[in-house]
Scaffold this motif. Structure first.
Motif, PDB file in Angstrom:
ATOM      1  N   MET A  54       0.837  -1.204   0.000  1.00  0.00           N
ATOM      2  CA  MET A  54       0.000   0.000   0.000  1.00  0.00           C
ATOM      3  C   MET A  54       0.869   1.250   0.000  1.00  0.00           C
ATOM      4  O   MET A  54       0.628   2.194  -0.744  1.00  0.00           O
ATOM      5  CB  MET A  54      -0.899   0.025   1.252  1.00  0.00           C
ATOM      6  N   ARG A  55       1.886   1.269   0.864  1.00  0.00           N
ATOM      7  CA  ARG A  55       2.747   2.455   0.941  1.00  0.00           C
ATOM      8  C   ARG A  55       3.479   2.674  -0.367  1.00  0.00           C
ATOM      9  O   ARG A  55       3.707   3.803  -0.777  1.00  0.00           O
ATOM     10  CB  ARG A  55       3.734   2.330   2.123  1.00  0.00           C
ATOM     11  N   CYS A 141      -8.995   3.273  -4.660  1.00  0.00           N
ATOM     12  CA  CYS A 141      -8.290   3.212  -3.362  1.00  0.00           C
ATOM     13  C   CYS A 141      -9.289   3.548  -2.254  1.00  0.00           C
ATOM     14  O   CYS A 141      -9.385   2.838  -1.250  1.00  0.00           O
ATOM     15  CB  CYS A 141      -7.136   4.219  -3.266  1.00  0.00           C
ATOM     16  N   CYS A 144     -12.019   0.802  -1.605  1.00  0.00           N
ATOM     17  CA  CYS A 144     -11.561  -0.374  -0.876  1.00  0.00           C
ATOM     18  C   CYS A 144     -11.323  -0.042   0.598  1.00  0.00           C
ATOM     19  O   CYS A 144     -11.706  -0.803   1.477  1.00  0.00           O
ATOM     20  CB  CYS A 144     -10.305  -0.967  -1.506  1.00  0.00           C
ATOM     21  N   HIS A 145     -10.709   1.115   0.861  1.00  0.00           N
ATOM     22  CA  HIS A 145     -10.454   1.501   2.257  1.00  0.00           C
ATOM     23  C   HIS A 145     -11.762   1.686   3.038  1.00  0.00           C
ATOM     24  O   HIS A 145     -11.799   1.477   4.250  1.00  0.00           O
ATOM     25  CB  HIS A 145      -9.626   2.782   2.321  1.00  0.00           C
TER      26      HIS A 145
END
Ligand code: HEC
Length: 158
Positions: A54-55, A141, A144-145
């Motif tokens: 992710m990062r 993004c 999904c979060h």
């Protein structure tokens, strides 16, 4: 027991096994979290691996934005390619099995779109076109979060 009964039993057992495998493939290893999201249950090293990925995707977004601002499409393409499908290829099967199918689908679509962004940057697209693709990418993004979080099944390593 006759051979016939045995073979019917064997076939029935085979269907049950396949059914259970499909059920777990679709559902992954999850539970409902107190905040209403679906918690994917991973071992702490698996969670670390997903978070590191992710990062690195956030870093890709940063380099893409910087590259678009500077008009450096080569840099945009290179950064986007690094988070493309090639980056998704080496995930281990045990971890994959724990991810629910919708999580896998969303994850793969994000990697695929990074490849599309790389191709767009390489084909002389305008900054507006690139920003539009990046905007679509960021909605995935965010989506999904909003739906998932990662919880651990094992204590963090000391
Ligand atoms: C398939 C689902 C999914 C997609 C798509 C996704 N993420 Fe994540 N991401 C997660 C989950 C789940 C977490 C953990 C959140 C939690 O536990 O609260 C997370 C965490 C993060 C973190 C925190 C990392 C850390 O070390 O704590 C960052 C940064 C991040 N995501 C960036 C992104 C970016 C940027 C994108 C899009 C390019 C993206 N993610 C797309 C599921 C996803």
């Amino acid at each position: 027991m006759s051979t016939r009964v045995l073979s019917v039993a064997a076939i029935a057992l085979w269907f049950v096994t396949i059914g259970v495998a499909i059920f777990f493939f679709i559902r992954g290893q999850t539970r409902v979290a107190p905040d209403g999201r679906t918690a994917v249950l991973l071992a702490s090293d698996e969670r670390d691996l997903v978070l590191a990925e992710m990062r690195s995707m956030l870093e890709t977004v940063q380099v893409v934005v910087d590259g678009v601002k500077a008009g450096d499409m080569e840099r945009v393409a290179k950064a986007a390619r690094a988070s493309g499908m090639a980056a998704a290829a080496d995930v281990n099967p045990a971890l994959m099995a724990k991810l629910p199918i919708e999580f896998k689908r969303l994850g793969l679509s994000v990697h695929r779109r990074f490849d599309e962004i790389a191709a767009t940057a390489g084909s002389g697209a305008s900054r507006e076109q690139l920003l539009a693709s990046l905007g679509t990418q960021l909605s995935a993004c965010v989506a999904c979060h909003a739906s998932y979080r990662l919880d651990t099944t094992t204590p963090a390593a000391k």
